[in-house]
Design an enzyme around this catalytic site. Structure first.
Site, PDB file in Angstrom:
ATOM      1  N   SER A  42       0.832  -1.205   0.000  1.00 30.09           N
ATOM      2  CA  SER A  42       0.000   0.000   0.000  1.00 30.09           C
ATOM      3  C   SER A  42       0.862   1.248   0.000  1.00 30.09           C
ATOM      4  O   SER A  42       1.775   1.384   0.809  1.00 30.09           O
ATOM      5  CB  SER A  42      -0.887   0.046   1.250  1.00 30.09           C
ATOM      6  OG  SER A  42      -1.850  -0.951   1.194  1.00 30.09           O
ATOM      7  N   HIS A  74      -3.717  -1.264  -5.533  1.00 27.09           N
ATOM      8  CA  HIS A  74      -2.737  -2.283  -5.913  1.00 27.09           C
ATOM      9  C   HIS A  74      -2.993  -2.682  -7.369  1.00 27.09           C
ATOM     10  O   HIS A  74      -4.128  -2.680  -7.812  1.00 27.09           O
ATOM     11  CB  HIS A  74      -2.883  -3.536  -5.042  1.00 27.09           C
ATOM     12  CG  HIS A  74      -2.498  -3.342  -3.609  1.00 27.09           C
ATOM     13  ND1 HIS A  74      -1.559  -4.127  -2.988  1.00 27.09           N
ATOM     14  CD2 HIS A  74      -2.927  -2.468  -2.684  1.00 27.09           C
ATOM     15  CE1 HIS A  74      -1.432  -3.729  -1.729  1.00 27.09           C
ATOM     16  NE2 HIS A  74      -2.253  -2.735  -1.519  1.00 27.09           N
ATOM     17  N   ARG A  96       0.072  -7.928  -3.609  1.00 29.03           N
ATOM     18  CA  ARG A  96       0.317  -9.148  -2.841  1.00 29.03           C
ATOM     19  C   ARG A  96      -1.008  -9.754  -2.426  1.00 29.03           C
ATOM     20  O   ARG A  96      -2.046  -9.083  -2.465  1.00 29.03           O
ATOM     21  CB  ARG A  96       1.172  -8.861  -1.609  1.00 29.03           C
ATOM     22  CG  ARG A  96       0.589  -7.812  -0.662  1.00 29.03           C
ATOM     23  CD  ARG A  96       1.129  -7.892   0.763  1.00 29.03           C
ATOM     24  NE  ARG A  96       2.552  -7.955   0.938  1.00 29.03           N
ATOM     25  CZ  ARG A  96       3.374  -6.907   1.104  1.00 29.03           C
ATOM     26  NH1 ARG A  96       2.890  -5.685   1.092  1.00 29.03           N
ATOM     27  NH2 ARG A  96       4.664  -7.079   1.290  1.00 29.03           N
ATOM     28  N   THR A  97      -0.974 -11.025  -2.048  1.00 30.48           N
ATOM     29  CA  THR A  97      -2.140 -11.657  -1.436  1.00 30.48           C
ATOM     30  C   THR A  97      -1.964 -11.566   0.073  1.00 30.48           C
ATOM     31  O   THR A  97      -0.919 -11.927   0.600  1.00 30.48           O
ATOM     32  CB  THR A  97      -2.238 -13.135  -1.869  1.00 30.48           C
ATOM     33  OG1 THR A  97      -2.436 -13.168  -3.293  1.00 30.48           O
ATOM     34  CG2 THR A  97      -3.410 -13.836  -1.200  1.00 30.48           C
ATOM     35  N   HIS A  98      -2.981 -11.026   0.741  1.00 32.34           N
ATOM     36  CA  HIS A  98      -2.916 -10.870   2.197  1.00 32.34           C
ATOM     37  C   HIS A  98      -3.508 -12.086   2.900  1.00 32.34           C
ATOM     38  O   HIS A  98      -4.429 -12.726   2.380  1.00 32.34           O
ATOM     39  CB  HIS A  98      -3.684  -9.614   2.636  1.00 32.34           C
ATOM     40  CG  HIS A  98      -3.054  -8.338   2.184  1.00 32.34           C
ATOM     41  ND1 HIS A  98      -3.283  -7.816   0.931  1.00 32.34           N
ATOM     42  CD2 HIS A  98      -2.198  -7.484   2.797  1.00 32.34           C
ATOM     43  CE1 HIS A  98      -2.589  -6.688   0.798  1.00 32.34           C
ATOM     44  NE2 HIS A  98      -1.916  -6.474   1.922  1.00 32.34           N
ATOM     45  N   GLU A 197      -6.339  -2.017  14.237  1.00 32.60           N
ATOM     46  CA  GLU A 197      -6.284  -2.337  15.666  1.00 32.60           C
ATOM     47  C   GLU A 197      -7.171  -1.396  16.484  1.00 32.60           C
ATOM     48  O   GLU A 197      -7.424  -0.260  16.099  1.00 32.60           O
ATOM     49  CB  GLU A 197      -4.845  -2.189  16.199  1.00 32.60           C
ATOM     50  CG  GLU A 197      -3.853  -3.129  15.597  1.00 32.60           C
ATOM     51  CD  GLU A 197      -3.531  -2.768  14.151  1.00 32.60           C
ATOM     52  OE1 GLU A 197      -3.534  -1.563  13.815  1.00 32.60           O
ATOM     53  OE2 GLU A 197      -3.304  -3.696  13.361  1.00 32.60           O
ATOM     54  N   SER A 216       0.717  -7.481   6.776  1.00 30.93           N
ATOM     55  CA  SER A 216       1.420  -8.252   5.734  1.00 30.93           C
ATOM     56  C   SER A 216       2.852  -8.530   6.163  1.00 30.93           C
ATOM     57  O   SER A 216       3.205  -8.401   7.341  1.00 30.93           O
ATOM     58  CB  SER A 216       1.424  -7.457   4.419  1.00 30.93           C
ATOM     59  OG  SER A 216       2.231  -6.301   4.540  1.00 30.93           O
ATOM     60  N   ASN A 239      -0.106   6.175   8.267  1.00 30.10           N
ATOM     61  CA  ASN A 239      -0.989   6.758   9.294  1.00 30.10           C
ATOM     62  C   ASN A 239      -0.394   6.465  10.663  1.00 30.10           C
ATOM     63  O   ASN A 239       0.352   5.499  10.829  1.00 30.10           O
ATOM     64  CB  ASN A 239      -2.393   6.142   9.209  1.00 30.10           C
ATOM     65  CG  ASN A 239      -2.373   4.619   9.346  1.00 30.10           C
ATOM     66  OD1 ASN A 239      -2.153   3.907   8.363  1.00 30.10           O
ATOM     67  ND2 ASN A 239      -2.580   4.130  10.542  1.00 30.10           N
TER      68      ASN A 239
HETATM   69  I1  8IG Z   1      -1.706   1.244   5.330  1.00 27.72           I
HETATM   70  O1  8IG Z   1      -2.716   1.235  11.197  1.00 27.72           O
HETATM   71  C1  8IG Z   1      -2.047   0.466   7.097  1.00 27.72           C
HETATM   72  N1  8IG Z   1      -2.085  -0.834   7.238  1.00 27.72           N
HETATM   73  N2  8IG Z   1      -2.784  -3.345  11.060  1.00 27.72           N
HETATM   74  N3  8IG Z   1      -2.752  -1.018  11.137  1.00 27.72           N
HETATM   75  C2  8IG Z   1      -2.663  -2.181  10.442  1.00 27.72           C
HETATM   76  N4  8IG Z   1      -2.452  -2.222   9.139  1.00 27.72           N
HETATM   77  C3  8IG Z   1      -2.317  -1.054   8.518  1.00 27.72           C
HETATM   78  C4  8IG Z   1      -2.398   0.168   9.155  1.00 27.72           C
HETATM   79  C5  8IG Z   1      -2.627   0.186  10.553  1.00 27.72           C
HETATM   80  N5  8IG Z   1      -2.226   1.123   8.239  1.00 27.72           N
END
Ligand code: 8IG
Length: 280
Positions: A42, A74, A96-98, A197, A216, A239
């Protein structure tokens, strides 16, 4: 060729599917081998462009074991890219595959195994993630020093006790810091997702020694180590993790931070990949 190349069939050997995928990639790109693999997460979407000329693009759907992109931002294809004028080639995965997609851990690490089967000896795993350090504003790239895998699974099958000391190569981290001496390092904590989270979970990650939270990379890194690839992990903090910032998280914010960081990260990635190709 085996009768089935379906990764979710437990009787199928995932390394055979990777070998079949590598053969298709060689045929479609005209490159007998690739040298450095790159997974764009990402926010890293267009950062592969500065590495060099794209010599071939292959739709994921044409390659055994690969899936189309499930996440906005993606691309569902892979590219064979000339690494500057080194004569080496990068295999650049646009997506990618998550693990949270539910296709199993074999699907998650298939691109990594395919990279090895295609000849790659090192892999750069990038991702977008949340940051716990308030000094890391959106758009800050951070080197992954180590990880904590909270998915409760492993890509390694059978009694193979793979050593993960120095999983994230010190040599490649040093090389990245030659390119950008201001790069920080951190411990990446993988949650299953796809929800972000809670603030309490972010505090847990902090207590555990984490600096970055994402969905990932850790399973791919483990598979890469098992396959004998040297691993470099770079996170883009898109972020502040939940509760670290006052504002709620949104995927739009993530995509926007990626756009804003594209030039710094693109230049970083191109220089790092070139240095890896030159064997420095
Ligand atoms: I972009 O704040 C991205 N991916 N787990 N937490 C988690 N995955 C993320 C976050 C995040 N930001």
């Amino acid at each position: 060729m085996t009768a089935s190349l379906n990764l979710s069939d437990p009787t199928v050997d995932p390394f055979e599917v990777a070998a079949a995928a590598a053969a298709v990639i060689a045929e479609k790109t005209g490159a007998e081998r690739h040298d450095v693999a790159l997974v764009l997460g990402s926010g890293w979407g267009r950062t592969g462009d500065l590495i060099g000329e794209t010599l071939a693009t292959v739709d994921n759907a044409e390659v055994p074991g690969f899936r189309k992109a499930a996440v906005e931002g993606h691309s569902g294809s892979m590219r064979s890219v000339a690494i500057g004028d080194t004569g080496k080639r990068a295999l650049v995965y646009g997506t990618r595959t998550h693990f949270y997609e539910g296709h199993g851990v074999r699907a998650v690490v298939h691109a990594v195994r395919t990279a090895r089967a295609a000849g790659c000896t090192s892999i750069v795993l990038t991702n977008g993630c949340g940051g716990l350090n308030p000094d890391w504003g959106p758009g800050t790239p951070v080197l992954i020093r180590d990880h904590i895998n909270l998915t409760a699974t492993s890509p390694v099958e059978g009694a193979n006790f793979v050593d993960l000391t120095d999983l994230y190569s010190q040599r490649l981290r040093d090389l990245a810091k030659l390119v950008d001496p201001g790069l920080d390092e951190g411990v990446y904590v993988q949650f299953r997702g796809p929800h972000y989270e809670t603030p309490a979970e972010v505090q847990m990650a902090k207590v555990l020694g984490g600096d970055l939270v994402g969905m990932s990379t850790t399973l791919e890194a483990i598979a890469a180590r098992q396959a004998g690839l040297e691993v470099l992990g770079i996170s883009l903090v898109t972020n502040l993790a939940a509760g670290i910032s006052e504002t709620p998280l949104s995927h739009e914010e993530v995509i926007e931070a990626g756009r804003a960081a594209a030039s710094r990260c693109g230049a970083l990635l191109a220089k790092v990949v070139t240095k890896i190709a030159q064997g420095h």
